[in-house]
Scaffold this motif. Structure first.
Motif, PDB file in Angstrom:
ATOM      1  N   LEU A  28       0.823  -1.208   0.000  1.00  0.00           N
ATOM      2  CA  LEU A  28       0.000   0.000   0.000  1.00  0.00           C
ATOM      3  C   LEU A  28       0.860   1.262   0.000  1.00  0.00           C
ATOM      4  N   MET A 147      -6.261  -1.912  -1.830  1.00  0.00           N
ATOM      5  CA  MET A 147      -5.289  -1.622  -2.889  1.00  0.00           C
ATOM      6  C   MET A 147      -5.992  -1.469  -4.235  1.00  0.00           C
ATOM      7  N   ARG A 151      -6.063   2.551  -5.974  1.00  0.00           N
ATOM      8  CA  ARG A 151      -5.063   2.759  -7.023  1.00  0.00           C
ATOM      9  C   ARG A 151      -5.751   2.971  -8.368  1.00  0.00           C
ATOM     10  N   GLY A 160      -3.154  -5.675  -6.334  1.00  0.00           N
ATOM     11  CA  GLY A 160      -4.125  -5.782  -5.255  1.00  0.00           C
ATOM     12  C   GLY A 160      -4.963  -7.040  -5.355  1.00  0.00           C
TER      13      GLY A 160
END
Length: 224
Positions: A28, A147, A151, A160
């Motif tokens: 992360l 994640m 993102r 992720g």
């Protein structure tokens, strides 16, 4: 007879599961694609060690196959493929996080606390090894979902997704494993998904000249 006491075995299992949570936080924190992929490889390697230890303390030889798949396929093959994909797409740059890295890390801490509270209370009468490992595995799953949500780059979203799947494997291993045929099916499903995602990335690159997911939102008229 094992030379390691049950208490020590339990402690090592928890340390390895906790290490996987820590590596999820490391992922992360990364803001460059190459670093995200490298941490993903480390994530899979820790998973392989954790599952291998579960195979040892549970006397479940089939879990060694799962550990081998994690170490060979997910820690080596997939990261190498992702690095080559990034090179071919020419996207060596920083990855933006929705809300910033600090807010993402705080959100991750909250999700870990939530998973601990939920699992330790709902599974209070379960086996200690299974209960605490599944709680840590749920933390890994939630961090992988975080994640994917925070993102904007498609490659980091793949990372992720892969870390989320690692959490599912850890949960299955901690809960006294699952049938080998299911483990192999999951591995092949991930392989197929990875191939499809790779094709998808190249198509996005050809169409929009970027792999930022906001380009898709703009194309659909969802952002101004």
């Amino acid at each position: 007879m094992s030379l390691i006491s049950p208490a020590t075995s339990l402690s090592i299992a928890h340390v390895l599961a906790g290490a996987l949570v820590l590596v999820s936080f490391m992922m992360l924190y990364q803001d460059r694609l190459s670093s995200v992929i490298n941490v993903l490889a480390l994530h899979a390697a820790v998973l392989g060690l954790a599952v291998g230890w579960q195979a040892y303390i549970q006397h479940a030889p089939e879990l060694y196959i799962t550990a081998g798949l994690a170490l060979g396929f997910k820690a080596i093959v997939i990261p190498i493929a992702l690095h080559r994909m990034v090179e071919r797409l020419g996207i060596h740059r920083q990855v933006e996080a929705v809300g910033g890295i600090s807010l993402t890390m705080l959100g991750g801490i909250g999700l870990v606390a939530l998973s601990m509270v939920v699992m330790l209370r709902t599974a209070a009468h379960a086996d200690a090894l299974a209960r605490e490992d599944v709680a840590l595995a749920l933390s890994v799953i939630l961090l992988g979902m975080l994640m994917m949500v925070t993102r904007r780059n498609a490659v980091s979203q793949i990372a992720g997704f892969m870390s989320l799947e690692n959490g599912l494997i850890l949960a299955a291993a901690g809960a006294q494993g699952m049938p080998l045929v299911v483990e192999i099916s999951v591995a092949f499903s991930i392989l197929i998904a990875f191939i499809v995602i790779g094709v998808f990335l190249f198509r996005i690159r050809e169409r929009f000249d970027t792999v930022d997911s906001t380009a898709l939102d703009a194309f659909r008229g969802e952002v101004s």
